[in-house]
Design a protein around this motif. Structure first.
Motif, PDB file in Angstrom:
ATOM      1  N   TYR A  67      10.305 -27.867 -64.694  1.00 53.76           N
ATOM      2  CA  TYR A  67      10.413 -28.586 -63.409  1.00 53.76           C
ATOM      3  C   TYR A  67       8.810 -29.296 -63.348  1.00 53.76           C
ATOM      4  O   TYR A  67       8.139 -29.044 -63.980  1.00 53.76           O
ATOM      5  CB  TYR A  67      10.277 -27.570 -62.275  1.00 53.76           C
ATOM      6  N   ASP A  68       9.018 -30.817 -62.537  1.00 52.80           N
ATOM      7  CA  ASP A  68       7.977 -31.183 -62.348  1.00 52.80           C
ATOM      8  C   ASP A  68       7.132 -30.907 -61.231  1.00 52.80           C
ATOM      9  O   ASP A  68       6.026 -30.909 -61.039  1.00 52.80           O
ATOM     10  CB  ASP A  68       8.369 -32.877 -61.890  1.00 52.80           C
ATOM     11  N   ALA A  69       8.096 -30.178 -60.092  1.00 49.43           N
ATOM     12  CA  ALA A  69       7.331 -29.870 -58.900  1.00 49.43           C
ATOM     13  C   ALA A  69       8.264 -28.714 -57.992  1.00 49.43           C
ATOM     14  O   ALA A  69       9.411 -29.135 -58.467  1.00 49.43           O
ATOM     15  CB  ALA A  69       6.764 -30.985 -58.120  1.00 49.43           C
ATOM     16  N   MET A  70       7.572 -28.310 -57.086  1.00 45.37           N
ATOM     17  CA  MET A  70       8.465 -27.353 -56.211  1.00 45.37           C
ATOM     18  C   MET A  70       8.586 -28.152 -54.786  1.00 45.37           C
ATOM     19  O   MET A  70       7.850 -28.930 -54.343  1.00 45.37           O
ATOM     20  CB  MET A  70       7.639 -26.061 -55.899  1.00 45.37           C
ATOM     21  N   ILE A  71      10.018 -27.696 -54.331  1.00 37.15           N
ATOM     22  CA  ILE A  71       9.995 -28.470 -52.971  1.00 37.15           C
ATOM     23  C   ILE A  71      10.568 -27.263 -52.046  1.00 37.15           C
ATOM     24  O   ILE A  71      11.479 -26.564 -52.391  1.00 37.15           O
ATOM     25  CB  ILE A  71      10.920 -29.498 -52.917  1.00 37.15           C
ATOM     26  N   GLY A  72      10.164 -27.286 -50.551  1.00 38.33           N
ATOM     27  CA  GLY A  72      10.852 -26.367 -49.889  1.00 38.33           C
ATOM     28  C   GLY A  72      12.023 -27.008 -49.181  1.00 38.33           C
ATOM     29  O   GLY A  72      12.092 -28.136 -48.725  1.00 38.33           O
ATOM     30  N   LEU A  73      13.124 -26.216 -49.054  1.00 37.13           N
ATOM     31  CA  LEU A  73      14.331 -26.520 -48.421  1.00 37.13           C
ATOM     32  C   LEU A  73      14.610 -25.706 -47.306  1.00 37.13           C
ATOM     33  O   LEU A  73      15.090 -24.449 -47.692  1.00 37.13           O
ATOM     34  CB  LEU A  73      15.550 -26.858 -49.378  1.00 37.13           C
ATOM     35  N   SER A  74      14.588 -26.106 -46.101  1.00 32.74           N
ATOM     36  CA  SER A  74      15.157 -25.538 -44.922  1.00 32.74           C
ATOM     37  C   SER A  74      16.369 -25.898 -44.334  1.00 32.74           C
ATOM     38  O   SER A  74      16.977 -24.988 -43.433  1.00 32.74           O
ATOM     39  CB  SER A  74      14.083 -25.530 -43.778  1.00 32.74           C
TER      40      SER A  74
END
Length: 374
Positions: A67-74
């Motif tokens: 992965y390139d990055a993390m993202i939060g998903l709400s």
């Protein structure tokens, strides 16, 4: 009795005793936001250059990794639009992180599912043991403190850093943005990162052992954020001319996104907290923060904001339903929850906490570096 005073530029009022007004009747909240705007929100060519530079950095550091990055998903608009933008415009390889604390609304769950499927994003969901979440949530209510969202927020914070460590990720892309969240009332709230405070309230008012609940203590926090520097947190929506209403319409058009109502109401508890608890307990309508932020960003007029505030934050029937739902889920009666909400408020600092420790981050950093060399 102090008369209500409303800012002449935004719609913040003196329900918060820390808010002050100048000779023109303008409050310190929007004055601070306008001062910060040139340094936090970058639009046009400057913003595009900053966004492109960030993407290139993520791609370069992500080479050879999953992965390139993390993202939060709400399930909310901001994080959903950020995921859409980063995948469709830049094809970044993202790991979405979601913490299920047992309060998700059905539309929020559906929004997450359809987004990750449509965008081809891997989803890492951490489910909190409900018996522990329930006991901790009740502990905060019984403690009579202001920040009732702290159990959910702290769980997300701790899970985020531990997930980053698990997957070897160094970058987190946050949906937090200046456009709709620029107003920061002074002296309002209490930081959700204080693990000692979480433990202390539970020790005083809880009953269920917190054997799996993700709590991050002060030393782990300093180690992960200041010494090890596990994550760099970025806010890409501050590099575009982000308009929340337009973003929502685009998500509806492309993905059948379902609106869940007011800001942060993807959580049933947060909806109750913002629409029932805060108005009844503190006489504070949190819509003032969100609408004032949109006034600062030029996306809502003051007249439009005042007109919205003239409507009830929720009708009495809905408020009763929310109280009934929360009480039932917490396994207490409606009357017990109402009695808890009528208790005198207590300052967070009346309970054990690490607020001084967090404020002395520089000295802690030096202390821990010295300790780590032993």
């Amino acid at each position: 009795m102090t008369s209500t005073m409303i800012c002449t530029r935004c719609v913040m009022d003196n329900s918060n005793p820390h808010i002050s007004f100048d000779e023109a009747g303008q409050c310190n909240c929007c004055s601070d936001a306008f001062r910060r705007m040139p340094f936090e929100w970058f639009r046009g060519a400057d913003g595009r250059q900053r966004l492109n530079s960030l993407v290139e950095r993520l791609r370069m550091e992500g080479r050879g990794k999953q992965y390139d990055a993390m993202i939060g998903l709400s399930g909310g608009v901001d994080s959903a639009y950020l995921a859409h933008m980063l995948r469709t415009e830049f094809d970044l390889r993202l790991l979405a992180v979601h913490v299920d604390g047992g309060w998700n609304t059905e539309p929020a769950v559906r929004n997450i599912e359809i987004l990750v499927k449509s965008l081809g994003i891997d989803l890492h969901t951490h489910v909190i043991e409900w018996s522990e979440m329930r006991d901790l949530q009740l502990s905060f209510l019984k403690a009579s403190v202001l920040n009732q969202d702290m159990p959910q927020d702290h769980a997300f914070f701790a899970t985020l850093y531990r997930t980053a460590h698990l997957f070897g990720l160094k970058h987190f892309l946050s949906g937090v943005n200046f456009s709709s969240e620029s107003i920061i009332p002074p002296g309002w709230g209490y930081t959700s990162i204080d693990g000692k405070h979480v433990k202390s309230l539970h020790a005083l008012f809880g009953h269920e052992p917190l054997t799996t609940f993700p709590i991050m203590g002060a030393f782990e926090y300093i180690w992960m954020t200041r010494i090890r520097r596990q994550l760099s947190i970025h806010r890409p929506l501050n590099f575009v001319d982000y308009d929340k209403q337009k973003a929502k319409q685009e998500l509806i058009s492309l993905y059948g996104y379902r609106d869940y109502g007011s800001k942060h109401s993807e959580s049933r508890f947060t909806k109750f907290y913002q629409e029932v608890f805060l108005p009844q307990r503190y006489g504070f309508d949190k819509r003032r923060l969100h609408l004032s932020s949109q006034i600062v960003s030029g996306q809502v007029t003051r007249q439009e904001a005042l007109a919205e505030l003239d409507t009830p934050i929720c009708d009495p029937r809905q408020a009763r339903q929310d109280v009934k739902f929360v009480a039932k889920k917490l396994q207490i009666t409606d009357a017990e929850l109402q009695e808890i909400m009528k208790r005198p408020p207590v300052e967070h600092t009346a309970y054990p906490n690490n607020s001084k420790l967090f404020r002395s981050g520089i000295s802690l950093k030096s202390l821990l570096r010295g300790w780590s060399r032993r």
